[in-house]
Scaffold this active site. Structure first.
Site: not given
Ligand code: PEP
Ligand code: MG
Length: 592
Positions: A300, A336, A456-457, A504
């Site tokens: 990140r 990323r 996650n998103d 991820c």
């Molecule tokens: C996600 O969204 O799954 C991700 C890995 O990115 P972040 O948690 O940094 O938004």
């Molecule tokens: Mg994300």
């Protein structure tokens, strides 16, 4: 007569379990009385203040250098932060001005300044900011103590569980010299510096126990369960036996998992997958390597922006990316590009009513083209060893991706024109985390070399559930059939176009999901490094055929609860020792 058993629940601040005697630590409070000084005393008072500040600086430097020896870089920074407070010329100036104006003793003035901060932060709704009061207090109290020429007797009994109303960062690190078994406090949250330090020191800790110091006495036998946030004072024989068994089991599992580090991540029927790590700080990389990771699946980069409070220059980025690529070589690192916005810091002055649906990730970068170009140039320049890959966050469709790829082509041309070498065959990928990307994955897959699913998103956007909102946390379901179908579609589409598909998001590191994801055909799992050995153990003991059967059964179920129950039962049957560990750990299935 046996003493009465008392069980108290607090917040699990640092994992691990220990059994031993309690030591109740009471900090000697500093007392301050207000005095009016005569004009002739003022110069001496200022001199005494300077002496006390110098002495405090000296003490803190010693603690800081010990912290650097014992802790990772981030944790050690806590003390650097305290040193910065003492070194702040504004603080010294303010005290000097007040001394001249109000003619009051210096220890009172410091105390009074602290009260002001306390009043300000007490009303702040940001827990993180309120936690920082402990650091401000600690610095202030240190100077007052030095002004009063008092010493803090902060020694504790070794091999005891320390109980206190609250612990400061210095207490936490200094007590750790005495091989303490754990920390339990009335106050403090899991983001407090004492909690962060306990985790870094790998000492179990439970916080926010409210009245624990009233219920425990020095010498009482206690169990501290830092994974569940439990303290058991005067435990029953049953609890003692249960926890002794747990400790044995954890130790056995840790030994077993260590043995797996150098083994490949392959199923008994020879299906190979890659396990890589998510990272955002360069000093995490050593740990990443020791956990047996096959590279970084998500780096990140936005932390550079967050730390600096502004976008780093191309050169600063080039240095950082090159160093990371070098450290991980020959393993790959997937960088990323900046994912700023959402919950990850907004630019000053930009107020959005709905930041997660707003100016975030690739959207912001396409608007800030010059900054984006600089990042792409830095990444390409750092790619000479050919172990860098780039991926883009928040891509929602083909036009957006094409715009990014055109810009990347432009940057490549520019570098060629300047005779600057880079890896021309570097893999380029994108995150699948916006639901619309799933539906156009066919077109996206034709333009990139890999997908990485950001659950996650993806879960938050698919389910319309804010990932940070505790009120609806139970609706945030990784195992919702819609999420699983989106994952399956992404993987199948990627494979149809001969590109690999990784994940991820946190789900990739949830051992409960491992067999399912393996069965769905995921090629790469990128996760917090600490869970890599567990996931590897599961993969190495599950045939791909069995995983496919599990995935097929799961896909037939119509709700998250049934899927969760099915996977929990499966895990309990097939990996009872890992399952028991999960129940105690952060991935706790019982929290689902
Ligand atoms: C996600 O969204 O799954 C991700 C890995 O990115 P972040 O948690 O940094 O938004
Ligand atoms: Mg994300």
């Amino acid at each position: 007569m046996a003493k009465q058993e008392i069980i108290l629940k607090g917040l699990p601040a640092s994992g691990g379990i220990a059994i031993g005697p309690a030591y109740v630590y009471e900090r000697e409070e500093v007392f301050v009385t207000e005095r009016i000084l005569s004009d002739s005393e003022l110069a001496t008072e200022l001199h005494l203040l300077d002496e006390a500040m110098e002495r405090s600086r000296h003490q803190l430097r010693k603690i800081t250098s010990f912290a650097h020896e014992k802790l990772d870089e981030d944790a050690a920074q806590i003390f650097e932060g305290q040193l910065m407070m003492i070194d702040d010329p504004e603080m010294r100036k303010a005290l000097e001005q007040r001394l001249a104006r109000e003619k009051k003793n210096a220890d009172f003035l410091i105390y009074d300044e602290l009260q002001k901060y306390r009043a300000m932060l007490n009303h702040n709704t940001d827990e993180l900011l309120r936690e920082r009061m402990v650091d401000i207090d600690e610095v202030g109290q240190r100077i007052i103590r030095n002004l009063q020429k008092k010493r803090l007797h902060s020694t504790v009994e070794s091999e005891h569980v320390i109980f206190a109303n609250q612990l400061t960062p210095s207490d936490t690190i200094l007590f750790s010299k005495n091989d303490v078994l754990g920390y339990a406090t009335d106050l403090g949250g899991i983001t407090s510096h004492a909690a962060i330090l306990s985790r870094s020191l790998k000492i179990p800790a439970v916080t926010a126990l409210h009245t624990i110091t009233e219920h425990v006495h020095t010498g009482d036998e206690v169990i501290i369960d830092g994974q569940r946030g439990l303290i058991i004072v005067n435990p029953s024989d049953e609890h003692l036996q249960e926890y002794r068994r747990k400790i044995e089991r954890i130790e056995r599992l840790e030994r077993e998992l260590k043995d797996l580090v150098d083994l490949p991540c392959v199923t008994p029927d020879e299906h190979k997958v890659e396990l890589s790590a998510n990272a955002e700080f360069i000093n995490e990389l050593e740990y990443v390597i020791t956990q047996g990771s096959k590279g970084i699946g998500l780096y990140r980069t936005e932390h550079l922006y967050i730390e600096k409070g502004d976008f780093p220059s191309e050169q600063e980025q080039y240095i950082e990316y090159s160093e990371i690529a070098h450290m991980m070589y020959p393993q790959p690192v997937i960088f990323r590009t900046f994912d700023i916005g959402g919950d990850k810091l907004l630019e000053a002055g930009v107020l959005e009513s709905n930041p997660f649906l707003g100016w975030r990730g690739i959207r912001m970068m396409l608007d800030k083209r010059e900054i984006f170009r600089q990042q792409l140039r830095a990444l390409l320049r750092a790619s000479r060893m050919k172990n860098i890959k780039i991926m883009f966050p928040m891509i929602s469709g083909v036009a957006e991706l094409q715009e990014v790829l055109d810009l990347l082509d432009d940057v490549r041309e520019e570098l060629r024109a300047q005779d600057i070498p880079f890896d021309a065959s570097m893999d380029i990928g994108l995150m699948i985390e916006v639901p619309s990307a799933v539906f156009v994955a066919d077109e996206l897959a034709q333009r990139v070399d890999f997908f990485s699913i950001g659950t996650n998103d993806l879960v938050q956007y698919l389910m319309a559930v804010d990932r940070n909102n505790e009120l609806i946390a139970d609706l945030y379901q990784e195992f919702h059939p819609a999420v699983l179908r989106a994952i399956k579609t992404t993987i199948d589409t990627g494979h149809r176009h001969d590109i690999w598909v990784g994940m991820c998001g946190e789900m990739a590191g949830n051992p409960l999901a491992t067999v399912l994801l393996l069965g769905l055909g995921l090629d790469e799992f990128s996760m917090v490094p600490s869970v890599i050995p567990e996931v590897k153990k599961i993969v190495r003991s599950t045939t791909h055929e069995e995983a496919r059967r599990v995935a097929a059964e799961v896909l037939m179920k119509s709700n998250a609860r049934d899927i969760n129950t099915y996977l929990t039962d499966y895990m309990q049957r097939r990996h009872p020792e890992l399952f028991a560990n999960m129940l105690n750990g952060e991935n706790g299935a019982e929290n689902e």
